[in-house]
Design an enzyme around this catalytic site. Sequence first.
Site, PDB file in Angstrom:
ATOM      1  CG  ASN A  10      14.849  25.767  22.155  1.00 10.66           C
ATOM      2  OD1 ASN A  10      14.787  25.374  23.359  1.00 10.66           O
ATOM      3  ND2 ASN A  10      15.694  26.554  21.687  1.00 10.66           N
ATOM      4  CE  LYS A  12      14.661  29.903  22.138  1.00 11.61           C
ATOM      5  NZ  LYS A  12      14.908  31.171  21.616  1.00 11.61           N
ATOM      6  CG  HIS A  95      19.771  27.927  20.741  1.00  3.87           C
ATOM      7  ND1 HIS A  95      19.717  29.184  21.046  1.00  3.87           N
ATOM      8  CD2 HIS A  95      18.412  27.700  20.060  1.00  3.87           C
ATOM      9  CE1 HIS A  95      18.703  29.560  20.478  1.00  3.87           C
ATOM     10  NE2 HIS A  95      17.808  28.877  19.907  1.00  3.87           N
ATOM     11  CD  GLU A  97      18.030  31.649  23.043  1.00  2.00           C
ATOM     12  OE1 GLU A  97      17.728  30.697  23.942  1.00  2.00           O
ATOM     13  OE2 GLU A  97      17.518  32.371  22.537  1.00  2.00           O
ATOM     14  CD  GLU A 167      17.364  28.288  16.147  1.00  3.41           C
ATOM     15  OE1 GLU A 167      16.092  28.191  16.131  1.00  3.41           O
ATOM     16  OE2 GLU A 167      17.907  28.635  16.892  1.00  3.41           O
ATOM     17  N   GLY A 173      13.481  35.596  18.668  1.00  5.45           N
ATOM     18  CA  GLY A 173      12.520  36.277  19.589  1.00  5.45           C
ATOM     19  C   GLY A 173      12.477  37.781  19.369  1.00  5.45           C
ATOM     20  CB  SER A 213      10.231  35.385  14.698  1.00  3.99           C
ATOM     21  OG  SER A 213      11.009  36.162  15.703  1.00  3.99           O
TER      22      SER A 213
HETATM   23  P1  13P Z   1      11.661  32.312  18.540  1.00  5.87           P
HETATM   24  O1  13P Z   1      10.999  31.328  17.884  1.00  5.87           O
HETATM   25  O2  13P Z   1      11.263  32.619  19.784  1.00  5.87           O
HETATM   26  O3  13P Z   1      12.212  33.343  17.814  1.00  5.87           O
HETATM   27  O4  13P Z   1      13.082  31.544  18.945  1.00  5.87           O
HETATM   28  C1  13P Z   1      13.862  30.527  17.830  1.00  5.87           C
HETATM   29  C2  13P Z   1      14.722  29.885  18.682  1.00  5.87           C
HETATM   30  O5  13P Z   1      15.822  30.151  19.008  1.00  5.87           O
HETATM   31  C3  13P Z   1      14.480  28.306  18.455  1.00  5.87           C
HETATM   32  O6  13P Z   1      15.627  27.618  18.801  1.00  5.87           O
END
Ligand code: 13P
Length: 251
Positions: A10, A12, A95, A97, A167, A173, A213
Amino acid sequence: MSRRKFICGNWKMHKTASEAVQLVRELRQKLDGTGAQVAVAPPFTALAAVKQALQGSAIQLFGQNCHHEKQGAFTGEVSAPMLKDVGCDGVILGHSERRQYFGETDDQVAKKVRAVLAEALHPIVCVGETLQEREAGRTWEVVSRQVRGALGGLDAAALQRITLAYEPVWAIGTGRTATTAQAQEVHAQIRGLLRELGGAQVAQAVRIQYGGSVKPDNAADLLSQPDVDGALVGGASLKSSDFAAIVTAAR
Ligand code: 13P
């Protein structure tokens, strides 16, 4: 019973179209196409260029979101048929976010899942609790509500076409990965809920990715858990060597 591992990057809000093409070229050199199912989810503006760069490759192309309507007066939105048209194989939905920063509700995620399935695209439905919710002992209450909210009412044939991604928001992150035991515990609970919603065959078939992560050095451990069927990778998917190492760990 063996579910083919599924690793999705992903990206982003990262990578211009030309940067995205460069990353995909590197990935094509590093991945040999055997083993896990692999997908990348670039931003909308890079989808067409990445599709072209992926020609002849087994790496799949995913969107990061879509609107539930096919078209209309929804400024700034992109629909599932548009993602299909540009060559996507699937779409990441719900997601954290999107839920956190754009107010997406379980109800909206449910509509999006149906819109994506209607285009014969593959939805990855994300669920996960915040740190506050985990510390209050509400992890399963939140995750089960999100799974039921997104998938409730779908028949077994539809459920089989979905991938879930657990997640935990506190692991995204932050460099703070869930322990293998924490991940496995929630994944097993989700599989139990899938059994309730769609029966044993659905529970057996549906893949549940872990996200938060995931890095080359923790991927093998996480992916060795019986109910962890892949990874949804954020930060580490932006570096071809890291992402390739995670794909290799899925063997
Ligand atoms: P990270 O791997 O940067 O923690 O992000 C995970 C994520 O949100 C994947 O959709």
